[in-house]
Design a protein around this motif. Structure first.
Motif, mmCIF file in Angstrom:
data_model
loop_
_atom_site.group_PDB
_atom_site.id
_atom_site.type_symbol
_atom_site.label_atom_id
_atom_site.label_comp_id
_atom_site.label_asym_id
_atom_site.label_seq_id
_atom_site.Cartn_x
_atom_site.Cartn_y
_atom_site.Cartn_z
ATOM 1 N N UNK A 111 37.048 -13.425 -1.478
ATOM 2 C CA UNK A 111 36.444 -14.726 -1.173
ATOM 3 C C UNK A 111 37.484 -15.644 -0.541
ATOM 4 N N UNK A 112 38.651 -15.730 -1.178
ATOM 5 C CA UNK A 112 39.697 -16.609 -0.660
ATOM 6 C C UNK A 112 40.140 -16.197 0.746
ATOM 7 N N UNK A 113 40.284 -14.886 0.982
ATOM 8 C CA UNK A 113 40.715 -14.400 2.288
ATOM 9 C C UNK A 113 39.669 -14.716 3.347
ATOM 10 N N UNK A 114 38.399 -14.565 3.010
ATOM 11 C CA UNK A 114 37.326 -14.882 3.957
ATOM 12 C C UNK A 114 37.374 -16.351 4.357
ATOM 13 N N UNK A 115 37.644 -17.220 3.392
ATOM 14 C CA UNK A 115 37.730 -18.654 3.699
ATOM 15 C C UNK A 115 38.850 -18.934 4.689
ATOM 16 N N UNK A 116 39.993 -18.300 4.487
ATOM 17 C CA UNK A 116 41.122 -18.533 5.385
ATOM 18 C C UNK A 116 40.854 -17.992 6.786
ATOM 19 N N UNK A 117 40.220 -16.831 6.853
ATOM 20 C CA UNK A 117 39.926 -16.251 8.168
ATOM 21 C C UNK A 117 38.846 -17.038 8.892
ATOM 22 N N UNK A 118 37.944 -17.657 8.130
ATOM 23 C CA UNK A 118 36.881 -18.431 8.753
ATOM 24 C C UNK A 118 37.345 -19.778 9.247
ATOM 25 N N UNK A 119 38.260 -20.407 8.508
ATOM 26 C CA UNK A 119 38.811 -21.689 8.943
ATOM 27 C C UNK A 119 39.732 -21.468 10.142
ATOM 28 N N UNK A 120 39.868 -22.490 10.968
ATOM 29 C CA UNK A 120 40.635 -22.334 12.208
ATOM 30 C C UNK A 120 41.998 -23.005 12.059
ATOM 31 N N UNK A 121 42.866 -22.427 11.243
ATOM 32 C CA UNK A 121 44.198 -22.991 11.072
ATOM 33 C C UNK A 121 45.080 -22.641 12.271
ATOM 34 N N UNK A 122 46.003 -23.552 12.569
ATOM 35 C CA UNK A 122 46.967 -23.254 13.632
ATOM 36 C C UNK A 122 47.834 -22.049 13.265
ATOM 37 N N UNK A 123 48.248 -22.016 12.008
ATOM 38 C CA UNK A 123 49.164 -20.982 11.543
ATOM 39 C C UNK A 123 48.653 -20.407 10.230
ATOM 40 N N UNK A 124 48.719 -19.086 10.097
ATOM 41 C CA UNK A 124 48.320 -18.412 8.872
ATOM 42 C C UNK A 124 49.541 -17.778 8.221
ATOM 43 N N UNK A 125 49.660 -17.983 6.910
ATOM 44 C CA UNK A 125 50.690 -17.331 6.104
ATOM 45 C C UNK A 125 49.971 -16.476 5.074
ATOM 46 N N UNK A 126 50.139 -15.170 5.161
ATOM 47 C CA UNK A 126 49.357 -14.244 4.341
ATOM 48 C C UNK A 126 50.285 -13.370 3.502
ATOM 49 N N UNK A 127 50.047 -13.374 2.190
ATOM 50 C CA UNK A 127 50.864 -12.601 1.262
ATOM 51 C C UNK A 127 50.032 -11.441 0.721
ATOM 52 N N UNK A 128 50.345 -10.233 1.161
ATOM 53 C CA UNK A 128 49.635 -9.014 0.774
ATOM 54 C C UNK A 128 48.120 -9.165 0.953
#
Length: 584
Positions: free
Chosen positions: A203-220
């Motif tokens: 759920x959390x990952x889907x939210x981040x991928x759906x939002x249009x952030x300038x920069x993504x920091x992804x941990x595992x």
């Protein structure tokens, strides 16, 4: 073995504010300036150092994540990869050095605590807050513009620019698509506390991928994803219009996405290194540096041994070798003594002046000798089911030296079947027989609940003591903890609760290898392990005489083990694949 299925920047810059989810839980955060920075977005760390307790986690690390970055942060477990992400995001202040930020940042941490009353909808609302705010501002500016309010034209242009940068009109649909593609819960009213760890992660990952952030920091980010979810993640990261930095054990994702690699494992000079050329460029550069490091270390060790030998020989000559034969005059003996003494002093000075400046190269996995008798009957399970967890009956026979790869989507029962094969779970129906003398080890997805305060070595010694007391292995046959190359001296003295998840995975593997198992069962063995260690582990699994069963979603590992017999579990049916050929 038999297997049978039986059914900018010109933009204003500001210190970024960390926003956690609405319930204040850790696990996801966004770090935002007032408006997106687009191509001017960046995170720049300069000579950053972090000390946690008495341990230096990061030492003078410099790195930039720009709007074009596709950066992988790699290194052995405990090197500070997660800490560096937190420093970049502003969640951890460095002890020295500086961090400059511009733009919107979405951060996905490894763990997402549930939080009392926190729902799926709260996470999606938080992820879409910037888009909703931008659309509201645009509507208000449009109304003011129509009414001729002073300054409305400038505010409308600014709001339109923000909406366009965020692609805010499509934000809700992007989140819905990501939730579906990752098999995440779409019920906005569902409380996170009622979801599994993997479901919350998706759920959390889907939210981040759906939002249009300038920069993504992804941990595992690949943890808890099935094959379809992994493919969707890779596609979305490749298509992301901004920059990204990721920490991942998934070699297939690193190959597909990353263009640069920041390796936090200290090199010969003790610092992190940046490699260009994608995954292959990183591997080749690391290999060349390792070879040069080993050569330099060996050369200095050899020189030190030579000087030590020279001092010993000079000392021997002083005590015996300089004495002339009987009958030689006293004067001649006295005249030779100073030269021998001077030679000894010269050798001593040379030894004292010599310094080994090259540190010892890092450890590599040393797989123990496993003497499993080939063809020995180890496990027989017939028509086994586990109510609510393994719906369709499965029959599997495992003999000495066999290989088995178990695949399937989330919820298909892979971990359940592994527990049955390991003898840790009794099936609801069907039969399970294990050779009484067989030594069976299970490296599960979930880490053991080790005693509070115990160090890694104490955990190993307690396990070894139980093995001996139960008569499962003789003391002389135990695999010593320090012989596997999985933990160095510092890690072995560290309390388990203070170790990273990757270090704990290393410890669990070392503990399970202690009894020299006949059957080694691994459930998602690449989770939290560095890519370099996974490569070494894969090579060991391919050559060990022990029987090995692996369940994994890891695409690179699936490719590496493609020649193994395969049991594919689904919720609706079971399919068996032997060496890539379907069996009806």
């Amino acid at each position: 073995m038999s297997i049978t299925p039986t059914s900018s920047s010109n933009l204003p810059r500001t210190d970024l504010q960390v926003r956690r989810d609405p319930a204040g839980t850790a696990g996801s955060a966004s770090v935002d300036s007032p408006i997106p920075a687009g191509e001017h977005a960046h995170l720049r760390a300069e000579d950053v150092s972090v000390v946690l307790g008495a341990r230096q986690v990061l030492d003078r690390v410099s790195v930039t994540v720009s709007s074009r970055s596709r950066l992988a942060i790699v290194g052995e477990n405990g090197r500070g990869k997660t800490t560096l992400l937190h420093v970049l995001a502003g969640l951890v202040a460095p002890d020295s050095g500086s961090v400059h930020r511009a733009g919107t940042v979405g951060l996905a941490e490894q763990a997402l605590p549930a939080g009392a009353g926190l729902t799926v909808g709260a996470l999606t609302t938080e992820a879409l807050r910037a888009a909703h705010t931008a659309l509201t501002a645009l509507d208000e500016a449009s109304s003011d513009l129509a009414e001729g309010v002073d300054g409305a034209e400038d505010r409308y242009a600014a709001a339109l620019d923000a909406v366009t940068r965020l692609d805010a009109w499509d934000a809700e649909r992007r989140v819905d698509v990501a939730l579906e593609a990752l098999s995440a819960c779409t019920d906005r009213a569902r409380e996170l506390s009622t979801l599994s760890v993997g479901q919350r992660h998706r759920v959390r990952l889907a939210c981040l991928l759906g939002a249009q952030y300038d920069l993504l920091l992804l941990d595992e980010p690949t943890n808890h994803l099935d094959a379809d979810g992994l493919a969707f993640l890779a596609e979305r990261l490749r298509a992301h219009r901004g920059g990204l930095a990721l920490v991942s054990h998934d070699r297939a994702l690193l190959r597909a996405v990353a263009g640069e690699f920041l390796d936090l494992d200290p090199g010969e000079n003790g610092t992190a290194r940046l490699y260009a050329g994608g995954y292959d460029g990183w591997q080749e550069g690391r290999r060349r540096e390792r070879e040069r490091w080993e050569q330099d270390f060996a050369a200095q060790q050899a020189e030190h041994r030579r000087l030590t030998t020279a001092v010993d020989q000079a000392r021997d000559r002083l005590s015996t070798g300089w004495r002339p034969a009987k009958g030689t005059g006293k004067h001649q003996r006295q005249s030779r003594a100073p030269g021998v003494v001077q030679a000894l002093n010269r050798e001593r000075e040379a030894l004292e002046a010599h310094r080994i400046t090259v540190p010892e190269p890092p450890l590599a996995l040393r797989w123990p000798e496993l003497a499993t008798r080939k063809g020995a009957a180890l496990v027989r399970v017939h028509d086994v089911r586990v109510a609510g967890r393994l719906v369709h009956p499965v029959t599997v026979s495992l003999d000495g030296g066999d290989r088995l790869l178990i695949t399937g989507g989330n919820g298909a029962g892979k971990s359940t079947l592994l527990s049955v094969l390991a003898g840790r779970l009794r099936p609801t129906s069907g039969t399970a027989h294990h050779l009484p003398a067989a030594r069976i080890a299970l490296v599960a997805q979930e880490l053991p609940d080790w005693p509070a305060g115990a160090t890694a070595r104490q955990v190993y010694e307690q396990h070894a003591g139980r093995l001996i007391a139960d008569g499962r292995v003789r003391e002389g046959d135990l695999v010593p903890l320090n012989s596997t190359g999985l933990l160095d001296r510092e890690a072995s003295r560290t309390p388990v609760r203070r170790m990273s998840q990757g270090q704990q995975r290393r410890l669990d593997l070392a503990v399970q290898l202690a009894a020299r198992p006949d059957l080694l069962i691994l459930d998602e063995p690449t989770n939290h392990l560095s890519a370099a260690l996974v490569d070494e582990l894969t090579a060991a699994l391919l050559t060990t005489p022990a029987t090995v069963v692996v369940a994994t979603h890891d695409r690179q590992l699936l490719s590496d083990l493609a020649g193994w017999p395969r049991l594919h579990l689904t919720r609706a049916a079971e399919e068996v694949n032997r060496g890539g050929q379907a069996v009806d």
